[in-house]
Enzyme design. Structure first.
Site, PDB file in Angstrom:
ATOM      1  N   ASP A   1     -20.322   7.341  29.347  1.00 33.06           N
ATOM      2  CA  ASP A   1     -20.667   7.542  30.751  1.00 33.06           C
ATOM      3  C   ASP A   1     -22.031   8.174  30.996  1.00 33.06           C
ATOM      4  O   ASP A   1     -22.375   8.443  32.143  1.00 33.06           O
ATOM      5  CB  ASP A   1     -19.591   8.394  31.428  1.00 33.06           C
ATOM      6  CG  ASP A   1     -19.394   9.740  30.730  1.00 33.06           C
ATOM      7  OD1 ASP A   1     -19.802   9.870  29.565  1.00 33.06           O
ATOM      8  OD2 ASP A   1     -18.816  10.642  31.357  1.00 33.06           O
ATOM      9  N   GLU A   2     -22.820   8.390  29.965  1.00 34.81           N
ATOM     10  CA  GLU A   2     -24.123   9.008  30.143  1.00 34.81           C
ATOM     11  C   GLU A   2     -25.170   8.299  29.291  1.00 34.81           C
ATOM     12  O   GLU A   2     -24.869   7.818  28.203  1.00 34.81           O
ATOM     13  CB  GLU A   2     -24.101  10.494  29.744  1.00 34.81           C
ATOM     14  CG  GLU A   2     -23.105  11.346  30.501  1.00 34.81           C
ATOM     15  CD  GLU A   2     -23.144  12.797  30.047  1.00 34.81           C
ATOM     16  OE1 GLU A   2     -24.257  13.320  29.819  1.00 34.81           O
ATOM     17  OE2 GLU A   2     -22.066  13.403  29.886  1.00 34.81           O
TER      18      GLU A   2
ATOM     19  N   ASP B   1     -25.716   9.835  34.743  1.00 36.00           N
ATOM     20  CA  ASP B   1     -24.355  10.315  34.461  1.00 36.00           C
ATOM     21  C   ASP B   1     -23.382   9.698  35.458  1.00 36.00           C
ATOM     22  O   ASP B   1     -23.490   9.937  36.665  1.00 36.00           O
ATOM     23  CB  ASP B   1     -24.337  11.847  34.561  1.00 36.00           C
ATOM     24  CG  ASP B   1     -23.004  12.452  34.124  1.00 36.00           C
ATOM     25  OD1 ASP B   1     -22.053  11.684  33.863  1.00 36.00           O
ATOM     26  OD2 ASP B   1     -22.914  13.685  34.059  1.00 36.00           O
TER      27      ASP B   1
END
Length: 410
Positions: free
Chosen positions: A105-106, A9
């Site tokens: 973003d993950e 993350d």
């Protein structure tokens, strides 16, 4: 073989990228959000300094400014964020082909087949490489399933790593609030709390039949997740995640005070959603509307469409019907949204004597012709008469501004 699942993350991703690119912002409270002047804006993310003021993601910019008067608002730059996301993904590809993104973003990765390093060692290596090669930090969760890996990356932030095993998960996971687990939103949390289920331990030890009774099949799934029984695989990087929904929403430049205002906004949103469906060759059968008033109270309503469609006029008509049936106008409206789901990939429709199918095909051709004009001359060169009633209100382009959001793993 022992499963080694990592969840990576990127911490405060948009804000971290902006602070990396603009060093002068690093020691100041920064938030990435919409246009502050036109009020098209909520907080998308904020840096660690801004977080100390109690700012929350999704909060209107004006409200965030009241908490932190020296807050610096940066307009989002999605092409740049996509490039940084690709840089992080490139690092992950050095370790495995099993990479499943969850938004920009993950990502989950499966490194179970690595003979030389364990999950903890790979997680630490990835953290250091992203920091040095990309310029931002990541938090990493390591576990034997995707749900616990995700909880691990959320457990300590920023720039941290948490390992959750079959031996320690009851100590780490079960004291957490139900809302800390993916797919347990506010409504589900309230329902669980009504029955005395506050922690993931409470959820794990609840009766399965009872959970099914109050939450349906999702109740069974959530109980399994809390017990560490999720065995869903991490997808190969070449497999695209199925499209479950297409939607757009906006915070308006002024409060909406009547049905005409609402129709203007729904028209712009519906045209964008229909255009995106046609680009993907999709037709949907369920339409949802999202309404938020000036006091931030909100609701979602949905209906089945008469037939699979990607015609903007049908979306507008059904959105307005849903809205009129469900809103009492006690307060002006601040935000609206439209989403289409349940896509029909066969496009099989029954012909009738009123020539409904033929009419829909003609409307679809008109929509397509309008799109071709917009592609050539811009989104504002042509539009429905409704949008001309208040050009200031209708002058936004969700199609051009669209950002892709992750799809639920449930």
């Amino acid at each position: 073989m022992k499963r080694q699942i990592l969840h990576i993350d990127c911490n405060k991703f948009y804000a971290s990228v902006e602070c990396f690119l603009h060093p002068e912002l690093r020691d100041k409270p920064v938030a990435v959000g919409g246009d502050e002047e036109s009020r098209h804006g909520i907080i998308l993310t904020k840096n660690e300094i801004a977080s100390k003021y109690g700012l929350t993601v999704g909060e209107p910019i004006w409200k965030a400014k009241q908490k932190c008067r020296n807050l610096i608002i940066v307009t989002p730059n999605f092409p740049t964020y996509i490039e940084f996301s690709k840089k992080v993904r490139s690092i992950l590809e050095d370790y495995t082909d099993l990479i499943e993104p969850f938004g920009l973003d993950e990502s989950w990765i499966d490194v179970s087949g690595d003979w030389f390093k364990n999950g903890r060692e790979i997680g630490f290596e990835i953290k250091e490489r992203v920091r040095k090669e990309v310029g931002i930090t990541v938090s990493v969760g390591v576990s034997y399933n995707k749900i616990f890996a995700k909880l691990g990356s959320d457990y300590r932030k920023p720039n941290a790593m948490t390992v959750i095993t079959k031996k320690n998960f009851k100590k780490i996971v079960w004291p957490l609030k139900c809302s800390d687990m993916i797919m347990v939103g506010p409504a589900t949390t309230r329902k669980l709390n009504q029955y005395g289920i506050y922690t993931l331990g409470d959820l794990a030890n609840s009766n399965e039949a009872f959970l099914k009774n109050i939450l349906g099949k999702n109740g069974i799934l959530l109980r399994r997740y809390a017990r560490g029984e999720d065995m869903a695989p991490v997808r190969h990087k070449a497999i695209e995640r199925d499209i479950k929904s297409i939607g757009n929403a906006t915070t308006t430049i002024r409060d909406l005070k009547n049905v005409q205002d609402v129709k203007i906004i729904f028209t712009v949103l519906a045209e964008s959603v229909a255009r995106r469906m046609r680009n993907l060759g999709l037709k949907g059968t369920t339409l949802s509307i999202y309404v938020r008033d000036k006091n931030l109270g909100s609701f979602i309503r949905q209906c089945k469409l008469p037939a699979p469609t990607n015609v903007s006029g049908e979306l507008i008509e059904n959105a307005m019907r849903l809205f009129i049936a469900n809103y009492d106008w006690k307060l002006p409206i601040r935000s609206l949204g439209i989403t289409v789901t349940d896509f029909d990939f066969d496009f099989i429709s029954q012909f009738d004597f009123s020539k409904t199918i033929e009419k829909r095909e003609k409307l679809e051709k008109i929509d397509t012709a309008v799109e071709l004009i917009k592609d050539r001359y811009g989104s504002y060169c042509i539009g429905r008469g409704t949008t001309l009633i208040d050009k200031e209100l209708s002058h936004f382009s969700p199609y051009d501004d669209h950002n892709i959001h992750p799809v639920s793993p449930l």
